[in-house]
Design an enzyme around this catalytic site. Sequence first.
Site, PDB file in Angstrom:
ATOM      1  N   LYS A  68      50.980 -17.001 -22.243  1.00 27.32           N
ATOM      2  CA  LYS A  68      51.598 -17.297 -20.884  1.00 27.32           C
ATOM      3  C   LYS A  68      51.590 -16.163 -19.796  1.00 27.32           C
ATOM      4  CE  LYS A  68      54.302 -21.235 -22.734  1.00 27.32           C
ATOM      5  NZ  LYS A  68      54.010 -21.055 -24.273  1.00 27.32           N
ATOM      6  N   HIS A  70      52.119 -14.155 -16.946  1.00 25.70           N
ATOM      7  CA  HIS A  70      52.655 -14.034 -15.527  1.00 25.70           C
ATOM      8  C   HIS A  70      53.191 -12.745 -14.938  1.00 25.70           C
ATOM      9  CE1 HIS A  70      55.941 -16.474 -12.767  1.00 25.70           C
ATOM     10  NE2 HIS A  70      55.090 -15.773 -12.201  1.00 25.70           N
ATOM     11  N   ALA A  74      46.642  -7.382 -10.708  1.00 27.96           N
ATOM     12  CA  ALA A  74      46.021  -6.633 -11.606  1.00 27.96           C
ATOM     13  C   ALA A  74      46.579  -6.464 -12.972  1.00 27.96           C
ATOM     14  CB  ALA A  74      46.240  -5.098 -10.992  1.00 27.96           C
TER      15      ALA A  74
END
Length: 243
Positions: A68, A70, A74
């Site tokens: 996941k 997040h 970059a």
Amino acid sequence: MASLRSAHPADRIIVALDGMAPEQALAFAAQVEGLRWVKVGLELFVQAGPEVVAQLREQGLRVFLDLKFHDIPATMAGACRRAAALGAELITVHACAGSEALKAAQAAAVEGAQGAGQPAPTLLAVTVLTSWEEQRLQRELAITQGIAERVPALAQLSATAGIGGCVCSPLEAAALRAQHPEPFALVTPGIRPKGAAVGDQARVMGPAEAIAAGASQLVIGRPITKAEDPSAAFAACCGELLG
């Protein structure tokens, strides 16, 4: 991801290796007859390191790397590039990271896979975690948009950014499938086979019902991993898909 409409049931069930030590996870995955897909989450990945992906693949298994991601564009791109090079075929990113980060992640995943001689993975956008309930979203995060509106909006954002699918509750699968035909992938946790406890998932459904609603693949953990006979439990889940 190609359509799984005519796939064998074992290709549609991903067993979550959650709450296991690395040695236990590898041994468990090797003992379940007919197993084809496993999910490596944060806990196992942090314990075992990236090599766990290679070890599972050496056992002939396909890997869903559920970390996941997040972060800023970059950083998400760098993480997805590395994850794709490992040979993970499904990789999760948070839709809430925004379109710029999602586009960067998608491009980097393709680049990383090509550089390592691996097939390009499917990135899956996480919309709303299945542990969230609408009232708690409003109370704790001040999100006034209901789940029924928020999930499709985040899925659309992800699809527009080139992401190949999303993770969603099975309760949202039908609406999302109407919005996004195959090959857009819908991977659903919150699956509880017949007789299984709900646990910490707030929005759940049975395996056959989830597939009928439009899910591509199902993530199932404790009903299989905590069963007295995991192979029998896995076979029973496959049997539910066969009707």
